[in-house]
Design an enzyme around this catalytic site. Structure first.
Site, short mmCIF file in Angstrom:
data_model
loop_
_atom_site.label_atom_id
_atom_site.label_comp_id
_atom_site.label_asym_id
_atom_site.label_seq_id
_atom_site.Cartn_x
_atom_site.Cartn_y
_atom_site.Cartn_z
N ASP A 183 -13.74 38.72 12.55
CA ASP A 183 -12.50 39.39 12.93
C ASP A 183 -11.32 38.68 12.28
O ASP A 183 -10.84 37.66 12.78
CB ASP A 183 -12.39 39.36 14.47
CG ASP A 183 -11.03 39.82 14.96
OD1 ASP A 183 -10.25 40.37 14.13
OD2 ASP A 183 -10.74 39.63 16.16
N GLU A 199 -5.40 11.62 -3.14
CA GLU A 199 -5.37 10.40 -2.33
C GLU A 199 -4.73 10.77 -1.01
O GLU A 199 -3.53 10.97 -0.93
CB GLU A 199 -4.52 9.33 -3.01
CG GLU A 199 -4.90 9.05 -4.45
CD GLU A 199 -3.83 8.22 -5.17
OE1 GLU A 199 -3.14 7.42 -4.52
OE2 GLU A 199 -3.69 8.40 -6.39
N GLU A 254 -3.60 10.03 2.63
CA GLU A 254 -3.30 9.00 3.63
C GLU A 254 -3.30 9.62 5.02
O GLU A 254 -3.06 10.82 5.18
CB GLU A 254 -1.93 8.38 3.32
CG GLU A 254 -1.93 7.67 1.96
CD GLU A 254 -0.55 7.27 1.48
OE1 GLU A 254 -0.47 6.32 0.70
OE2 GLU A 254 0.45 7.92 1.85
N GLU A 297 -2.95 1.04 4.90
CA GLU A 297 -1.77 1.41 4.10
C GLU A 297 -0.52 0.71 4.65
O GLU A 297 -0.58 -0.01 5.64
CB GLU A 297 -1.60 2.94 4.06
CG GLU A 297 -2.00 3.57 2.73
CD GLU A 297 -1.13 3.12 1.54
OE1 GLU A 297 -0.12 2.44 1.73
OE2 GLU A 297 -1.51 3.45 0.40
N GLU A 319 -6.01 4.54 4.20
CA GLU A 319 -6.37 5.38 3.05
C GLU A 319 -7.81 5.10 2.66
O GLU A 319 -8.26 3.96 2.70
CB GLU A 319 -5.43 5.08 1.86
CG GLU A 319 -5.68 6.01 0.68
CD GLU A 319 -4.61 5.90 -0.41
OE1 GLU A 319 -3.44 5.57 -0.10
OE2 GLU A 319 -4.97 6.14 -1.59
N HIS A 336 -1.19 12.23 -2.83
CA HIS A 336 -0.91 12.13 -4.27
C HIS A 336 -2.02 12.85 -5.01
O HIS A 336 -3.20 12.66 -4.71
CB HIS A 336 -0.83 10.67 -4.68
CG HIS A 336 0.17 9.88 -3.89
ND1 HIS A 336 0.23 8.53 -3.87
CD2 HIS A 336 1.16 10.31 -3.06
CE1 HIS A 336 1.21 8.12 -3.08
NE2 HIS A 336 1.78 9.20 -2.57
N ARG A 388 7.25 4.53 -8.22
CA ARG A 388 6.59 5.29 -7.17
C ARG A 388 7.54 6.21 -6.42
O ARG A 388 7.13 6.95 -5.55
CB ARG A 388 5.89 4.34 -6.19
CG ARG A 388 4.65 3.76 -6.78
CD ARG A 388 4.06 2.62 -5.99
NE ARG A 388 3.07 1.94 -6.82
CZ ARG A 388 1.77 2.21 -6.81
NH1 ARG A 388 1.29 3.10 -6.00
NH2 ARG A 388 0.94 1.57 -7.61
N GLU A 441 0.04 11.63 -11.91
CA GLU A 441 -0.09 11.60 -10.45
C GLU A 441 1.17 12.28 -9.87
O GLU A 441 2.26 11.73 -9.97
CB GLU A 441 -0.16 10.13 -9.98
CG GLU A 441 -0.20 9.96 -8.48
CD GLU A 441 -0.03 8.48 -8.07
OE1 GLU A 441 -0.67 7.59 -8.67
OE2 GLU A 441 0.77 8.23 -7.16
N ARG A 444 3.19 13.03 -6.88
CA ARG A 444 3.20 12.29 -5.61
C ARG A 444 3.83 13.06 -4.45
O ARG A 444 3.80 12.62 -3.31
CB ARG A 444 3.95 10.96 -5.80
CG ARG A 444 3.22 10.01 -6.72
CD ARG A 444 4.06 8.79 -7.03
NE ARG A 444 4.42 7.99 -5.87
CZ ARG A 444 3.65 7.07 -5.30
NH1 ARG A 444 2.47 6.81 -5.81
NH2 ARG A 444 4.07 6.40 -4.25
N1 GLU Z 1 2.83 6.57 1.79
C1 GLU Z 1 3.56 6.82 0.57
C2 GLU Z 1 3.85 8.33 0.47
O1 GLU Z 1 4.35 8.87 1.37
C3 GLU Z 1 2.84 6.37 -0.66
C4 GLU Z 1 2.31 4.97 -0.70
C5 GLU Z 1 1.45 4.74 -1.94
O2 GLU Z 1 1.98 4.61 -3.07
O3 GLU Z 1 0.21 4.77 -1.83
O4 GLU Z 1 3.61 9.01 -0.48
MG MG Z 2 -1.52 5.25 -0.76
#
Ligand code: GLU
Ligand code: MG
Length: 474
Positions: free
Chosen positions: A56, A135, A137, A214, A222, A271, A342, A361, A363
């Site tokens: 359904d 990746e 988290e 983490e 992670e 990421h 980052r 990557e 992010r």
């Molecule tokens: N926790 C971070 C995020 O919000 C990233 C940390 C890391 O570089 O693994 O993306």
């Molecule tokens: Mg991380």
């Protein structure tokens, strides 16, 4: 056994030989929520797999209206895995969703979108495969309570692992806020849980890689797992959440992939590492250029950055996603790429002369996304960049939060500041998603409508505790 070799006959044989008691069919709704239906294995025969099973569609979030509710679940034999959470031996399969009217792919089946995206890059000769490594988290907590009613509203989180709201007696080994990256036991209270999760991931056919605490002090974790091509990577992301949540549950804990559960702690990202492959070669690699990235990869980045505000509607798709995408906390908010930084939305991991490891990557995504739609949207944005040879803004290797306030930096674009802005961006920019029939207009309409009505407006109607702090004395 390699995924693509499995057939319905292999599954029926495995049911007999491994004395499988249950076959569990799994699929996600439009927003990535997992659903399942279990059958005693003797209740299924070859035709159940070939014809599919009725369900359904009007009772599933984001799917059909009540007047046209019937849909079909068609198990995909390639996706079979041993389900570790049944007391008796069980196999699980992810399903495609078909419209019984004409036996066509259902327009809002997220898995169908992922498979059409994979077919597109092959059919236009751009690549044989897109490789995705995600990746994811997550936080592990001991006690979570929340409720909102007419007279009150609250949430309360307790974690043995951190200082947030923890009023219980303890032994003092608790990481301070934001200081728990790679923390060792006894600060890290989750290492045995992550070990158990890793073992059950293997039972379920995932290949775990490293696992660690983490940055987030109050229980952020992670666990890496092996990359795969798009649709399989999305299946794996769904499976990963299933294993993490159920293992935590078994051990008396609770795991969440909510992007920002804790004020003033790191958010949880997803990421997304991408590379495109043709004839066994990584099309993203070219030694000597910036980040050893080919012109092809640079254009791909150009497309992802250009369409990022619209992509965020799928990759950072909850109101809570935008509490993560704020300055600080390594949150990727500036729409540039960088070899080092980052806080850039796209990082180019340093992989030396290893052509096979070269990837970008992205992010910005977080694990509240529907991975089938998020990965497909990222791929299509990149494909558009390659097709139109879009040059991204120059890479930035300085501290981006500082750079962003400089004169040059002020010209840089940031990610949308709210889900409402991402949805507006999607409404203005979705041609790259539908032009080859990968996303359907029906899916995008439903996405915009339901997200606006059932999430943004729903939340907007509700008084918030912080409003009492700000305005009660008005
Ligand atoms: N926790 C971070 C995020 O919000 C990233 C940390 C890391 O570089 O693994 O993306
Ligand atoms: Mg991380």
């Amino acid at each position: 056994m390699a995924e693509h070799e499995t057939t319905v006959r292999d599954i029926l044989k495995r049911i007999r030989e491994d004395e499988i008691a249950f076959v569990d069919l799994k699929f996600v709704d439009l927003f990535g929520g997992l659903h399942h239906i279990a059958f005693p294995s003797h209740a299924l025969d070859e035709s159940s797999f070939v014809r599919g099973i009725n369900f359904d569609g009007s009772s599933v979030r984001g799917f059909q209206a009540i007047s046209e509710s019937d849909l079909l679940l068609k198990p995909d034999p390639r996706s079979v895995f041993r389900d570790p959470f049944f007391d008796d031996p069980a196999l699980s399969l992810f399903c495609d969703i078909l419209d019984p009217d004409g036996y066509r792919p259902y327009t809002r089946d997220p898995r169908g979108v992922a498979q059409r995206a994979e077919r597109l890059i092959r059919s236009i000769g751009m690549a044989d495969a897109a490789s995705f490594g995600v990746e994811m988290e997550f936080y592990v907590f001991d006690d979570v309570r929340f409720e909102q009613s007419t007279r009150y509203g609250f949430y309360f989180i307790d974690s043995a692992d951190g200082q947030n709201g923890d009023a219980r007696p303890g032994r003092g080994h608790r990481p301070s806020r934001g200081n728990a990256y790679f923390a060792a036991p006894p600060l890290d209270t989750s290492h045995n849980l992550r070990g158990k999760i890793s073992q059950l991931m293997e039972v379920a056919g995932l290949t775990p890689e490293m696992n660690h605490h983490e940055v987030g002090g109050a229980g952020q974790n992670e666990i890496g797992f092996h990359h795969a091509t798009l649709r399989q990577a999305a299946d794996n992301a769904v499976k990963f959440k299933y294993v993490v949540k159920n293992t935590a549950h078994r051990y008396g804990k609770t795991a969440t992939f909510m992007p920002k559960p804790l004020l003033e702690e790191a958010g949880s990202g997803m990421h997304t590492n991408v590379s495109l492959w043709q004839g066994g070669k990584n099309r993203f690699y070219e030694a000597g250029r910036y980040g050893d990235l080919s012109a092809f990869a640079t254009h791909f980045i150009g497309g992802v950055l250009k369409h990022a505000p619209a992509v965020c509607a799928f990759s950072a798709p909850t109101t809570n996603s935008y509490r993560r995408l704020v300055p600080g906390y390594e949150a990727p908010i500036i729409l540039v790429y960088s070899q080092r930084n980052r806080s850039a939305c796209i990082r180019v991991p340093f992989t030396g002369a290893n052509a096979n490891a070269k990837r970008i990557e992205f992010r910005t995504p977080d694990p509240s996304c529907n991975p089938y739609l998020s990965l497909a949207a990222i791929l299509l944005a990149g494909v558009d960049g390659v097709r139109h040879e879009i040059t991204p803004p120059a890479p930035v290797d300085e501290n981006i939060y500082e750079f962003a306030t400089s004169e040059h930096g002020r010209l840089l674009q940031a990610t949308p500041g709210s889900l409402a802005q991402s949805l507006d961006a999607l409404e203005d920019d979705y041609e790259f998603l539908i032009r080859d029939g990968v996303f359907t207009e029906d899916l995008i309409d439903a996405w915009l409508r339901i997200k606006r009505e059932k999430e943004i407006e729903y939340l907007g109607f509700r008084p918030h505790p912080t409003e009492f702090e700000l305005y009660f004395d008005a």
